[in-house]
Design a protein around this motif. Sequence first.
Motif, PDB file in Angstrom:
ATOM      1  N   GLU A 198      20.230 126.486  11.701  1.00  0.00           N
ATOM      2  CA  GLU A 198      20.613 125.143  12.146  1.00  0.00           C
ATOM      3  C   GLU A 198      22.028 125.111  12.688  1.00  0.00           C
ATOM      4  OE1 GLU A 198      21.354 120.688  10.204  1.00  0.00           O
ATOM      5  OE2 GLU A 198      20.365 122.256   9.028  1.00  0.00           O
ATOM      6  N   HIS A 199      22.915 125.907  12.093  1.00  0.00           N
ATOM      7  CA  HIS A 199      24.321 125.888  12.476  1.00  0.00           C
ATOM      8  C   HIS A 199      24.715 127.067  13.376  1.00  0.00           C
ATOM      9  CE1 HIS A 199      25.507 122.513   9.879  1.00  0.00           C
ATOM     10  NE2 HIS A 199      24.572 122.966   9.058  1.00  0.00           N
ATOM     11  N   GLY A 200      23.749 127.837  13.822  1.00  0.00           N
ATOM     12  CA  GLY A 200      24.036 128.943  14.731  1.00  0.00           C
ATOM     13  C   GLY A 200      24.853 130.048  14.099  1.00  0.00           C
ATOM     14  N   ILE A 201      24.625 130.320  12.818  1.00  0.00           N
ATOM     15  CA  ILE A 201      25.402 131.325  12.092  1.00  0.00           C
ATOM     16  C   ILE A 201      24.622 132.624  11.985  1.00  0.00           C
ATOM     17  CG2 ILE A 201      26.413 131.935   9.860  1.00  0.00           C
ATOM     18  CD1 ILE A 201      26.896 128.941   9.402  1.00  0.00           C
ATOM     19  N   GLY A 202      25.255 133.696  12.408  1.00  0.00           N
ATOM     20  CA  GLY A 202      24.724 135.033  12.213  1.00  0.00           C
ATOM     21  C   GLY A 202      25.868 135.961  11.889  1.00  0.00           C
ATOM     22  N   ALA A 203      25.561 137.158  11.416  1.00  0.00           N
ATOM     23  CA  ALA A 203      26.603 138.131  11.133  1.00  0.00           C
ATOM     24  C   ALA A 203      27.166 138.687  12.432  1.00  0.00           C
ATOM     25  CB  ALA A 203      26.039 139.258  10.279  1.00  0.00           C
ATOM     26  N   GLU A 204      28.421 139.093  12.382  1.00  0.00           N
ATOM     27  CA  GLU A 204      29.022 139.853  13.480  1.00  0.00           C
ATOM     28  C   GLU A 204      28.640 141.311  13.250  1.00  0.00           C
ATOM     29  OE1 GLU A 204      30.922 138.284  15.976  1.00  0.00           O
ATOM     30  OE2 GLU A 204      30.162 136.488  14.956  1.00  0.00           O
ATOM     31  N   ILE A 205      27.946 141.910  14.198  1.00  0.00           N
ATOM     32  CA  ILE A 205      27.325 143.205  13.918  1.00  0.00           C
ATOM     33  C   ILE A 205      27.648 144.255  14.975  1.00  0.00           C
ATOM     34  CG2 ILE A 205      25.407 142.117  12.690  1.00  0.00           C
ATOM     35  CD1 ILE A 205      23.670 142.655  15.189  1.00  0.00           C
ATOM     36  N   GLU A 206      27.459 145.498  14.553  1.00  0.00           N
ATOM     37  CA  GLU A 206      27.426 146.647  15.455  1.00  0.00           C
ATOM     38  C   GLU A 206      26.104 147.353  15.209  1.00  0.00           C
ATOM     39  OE1 GLU A 206      29.704 150.946  16.193  1.00  0.00           O
ATOM     40  OE2 GLU A 206      30.852 149.247  15.387  1.00  0.00           O
ATOM     41  N   VAL A 207      25.236 147.359  16.195  1.00  0.00           N
ATOM     42  CA  VAL A 207      23.913 147.974  16.055  1.00  0.00           C
ATOM     43  C   VAL A 207      24.031 149.478  16.305  1.00  0.00           C
ATOM     44  CG1 VAL A 207      21.534 148.013  16.901  1.00  0.00           C
ATOM     45  CG2 VAL A 207      22.778 145.842  16.765  1.00  0.00           C
ATOM     46  N   ILE A 208      23.431 150.256  15.417  1.00  0.00           N
ATOM     47  CA  ILE A 208      23.500 151.712  15.526  1.00  0.00           C
ATOM     48  C   ILE A 208      22.098 152.320  15.475  1.00  0.00           C
ATOM     49  CG2 ILE A 208      25.789 151.837  14.453  1.00  0.00           C
ATOM     50  CD1 ILE A 208      24.273 152.887  11.889  1.00  0.00           C
ATOM     51  N   ALA A 209      21.999 153.547  15.955  1.00  0.00           N
ATOM     52  CA  ALA A 209      20.769 154.322  15.821  1.00  0.00           C
ATOM     53  C   ALA A 209      20.696 154.916  14.420  1.00  0.00           C
ATOM     54  CB  ALA A 209      20.729 155.436  16.868  1.00  0.00           C
ATOM     55  N   ALA A 210      19.501 155.219  13.966  1.00  0.00           N
ATOM     56  CA  ALA A 210      19.306 155.708  12.604  1.00  0.00           C
ATOM     57  C   ALA A 210      20.019 157.028  12.345  1.00  0.00           C
ATOM     58  CB  ALA A 210      17.814 155.851  12.310  1.00  0.00           C
ATOM     59  N   ASP A 211      20.211 157.834  13.379  1.00  0.00           N
ATOM     60  CA  ASP A 211      20.879 159.124  13.155  1.00  0.00           C
ATOM     61  C   ASP A 211      22.394 158.989  13.015  1.00  0.00           C
ATOM     62  OD1 ASP A 211      21.651 158.626  15.777  1.00  0.00           O
ATOM     63  OD2 ASP A 211      20.589 160.345  16.631  1.00  0.00           O
ATOM     64  N   ARG A 212      22.899 157.747  12.990  1.00  0.00           N
ATOM     65  CA  ARG A 212      24.328 157.531  12.807  1.00  0.00           C
ATOM     66  C   ARG A 212      24.648 156.874  11.456  1.00  0.00           C
ATOM     67  NH1 ARG A 212      26.632 153.990  17.275  1.00  0.00           N
ATOM     68  NH2 ARG A 212      28.550 154.442  16.113  1.00  0.00           N
ATOM     69  N   ILE A 213      23.693 156.902  10.532  1.00  0.00           N
ATOM     70  CA  ILE A 213      23.920 156.242   9.240  1.00  0.00           C
ATOM     71  C   ILE A 213      25.083 156.884   8.487  1.00  0.00           C
ATOM     72  CG2 ILE A 213      22.939 155.713   6.980  1.00  0.00           C
ATOM     73  CD1 ILE A 213      20.197 155.534   8.345  1.00  0.00           C
ATOM     74  N   ASP A 214      25.142 158.205   8.458  1.00  0.00           N
ATOM     75  CA  ASP A 214      26.235 158.880   7.742  1.00  0.00           C
ATOM     76  C   ASP A 214      27.589 158.490   8.329  1.00  0.00           C
ATOM     77  OD1 ASP A 214      24.821 160.618   5.790  1.00  0.00           O
ATOM     78  OD2 ASP A 214      23.945 161.471   7.603  1.00  0.00           O
ATOM     79  N   GLU A 215      27.674 158.462   9.638  1.00  0.00           N
ATOM     80  CA  GLU A 215      28.918 158.048  10.301  1.00  0.00           C
ATOM     81  C   GLU A 215      29.265 156.605   9.936  1.00  0.00           C
ATOM     82  OE1 GLU A 215      30.285 156.691  14.779  1.00  0.00           O
ATOM     83  OE2 GLU A 215      28.602 158.094  14.576  1.00  0.00           O
ATOM     84  N   ALA A 216      28.241 155.749   9.919  1.00  0.00           N
ATOM     85  CA  ALA A 216      28.481 154.340   9.587  1.00  0.00           C
ATOM     86  C   ALA A 216      29.002 154.199   8.156  1.00  0.00           C
ATOM     87  CB  ALA A 216      27.199 153.536   9.767  1.00  0.00           C
TER      88      ALA A 216
END
Length: 350
Positions: free
Chosen positions: A312-330
């Motif tokens: 209702e209030h247009g709220i979402g997280a501020e995100i950086e989308v990554i590929a699954a092979d970058r989980i360790d780096e994240a």
Amino acid sequence: MSTATAYAVSAPDAAFEKIAIERRELGLYDVLIDVKYAGICHSDIHTARNEWRGTAYPCVPGHEIAGIVAAVGSEVTRHRVGDRVGVGCLVGSCGHCDPCLAGEQQYCENGAVWTYNSPVPAEQQAGGRTLGGYATQIVVTESFVLAIPEGIGLDVAAPLLCAGITLFSPLRHWHAGPGKRVAIIGMGGLGHIGVKIAAAMGAEVTVLSHSLSKQEDGLRFGAHHYYATGDRDTFKKLRGSFDLIINTVSADLPIEDYLKLLRLDGSLVALGLPEQPYSVRASALAGLRRSLSGSMIGGIPQTQEMLDFCAEHGIGAEIEVIAADRIDEAYERVIASDVRYRFVIDAATM
């Protein structure tokens, strides 16, 4: 049983690897979800690396899950194929204790079933631990599946299933709103969402961060004021200012200094989990009838309320989308506070 692709760790110091996992056969009240996005929570890191002890391996983390319903059991009434849905930290509870009957399943007296690394209920399958959302599919009982409204993208909605409800719940419980002065300690993955929600509730919002490096972001997210706690004058200037302080950080803080920032009947609520116990003199609480409390996520009804409120209030997280092979780096970047403000895994890359 169905097979899904997942990313798992096999030991505390192991890197993530792609594996095949089995999801249980669809029961009468089950929902099969095609995972589209999975947020990375700091709890995932603690669990994957066994920092809280008790991790069973292989471990598939992930309790910020957004996706699309792929199939439903014959008795499911709440969700249909094609629906936009989410799964948070909980996938089960006893259903009959007082907290469960009150819709506070996170405090289940007989043990909530967490989305990952939790013993699997015997009626679902024998033995084993739950495997989370770093996967292409997941099967969840319909009563623990949330509807994600059309007004919010699945990618920015995913972190709301943990980070969002973790902030929404105490803000609602302690009545944040018009006329209330609310301070958020920390401007990270939790804090930035807290600023957005508290501002949308109508509270006067202040960010208390170690430095002013994120001040521009904080004001853009809705904060009215922003102070650096690294400046000792901040504590003198703000003494007796707030009705509610939400502490989102896990660092060991001089908690009495923050308690002095509360007004009469003010409350400081701990969300972060520091390594050392709080050291607080009774006089710090007795003065001005201050309270020190804690909170953890929210129940299923309140989590749905939170999603509806955010849409209702247009709220979402501020995100950086990554590929699954970058989980360790994240993970390493989360530990180094090198993300603004939440990593989200694109499940299509699995």
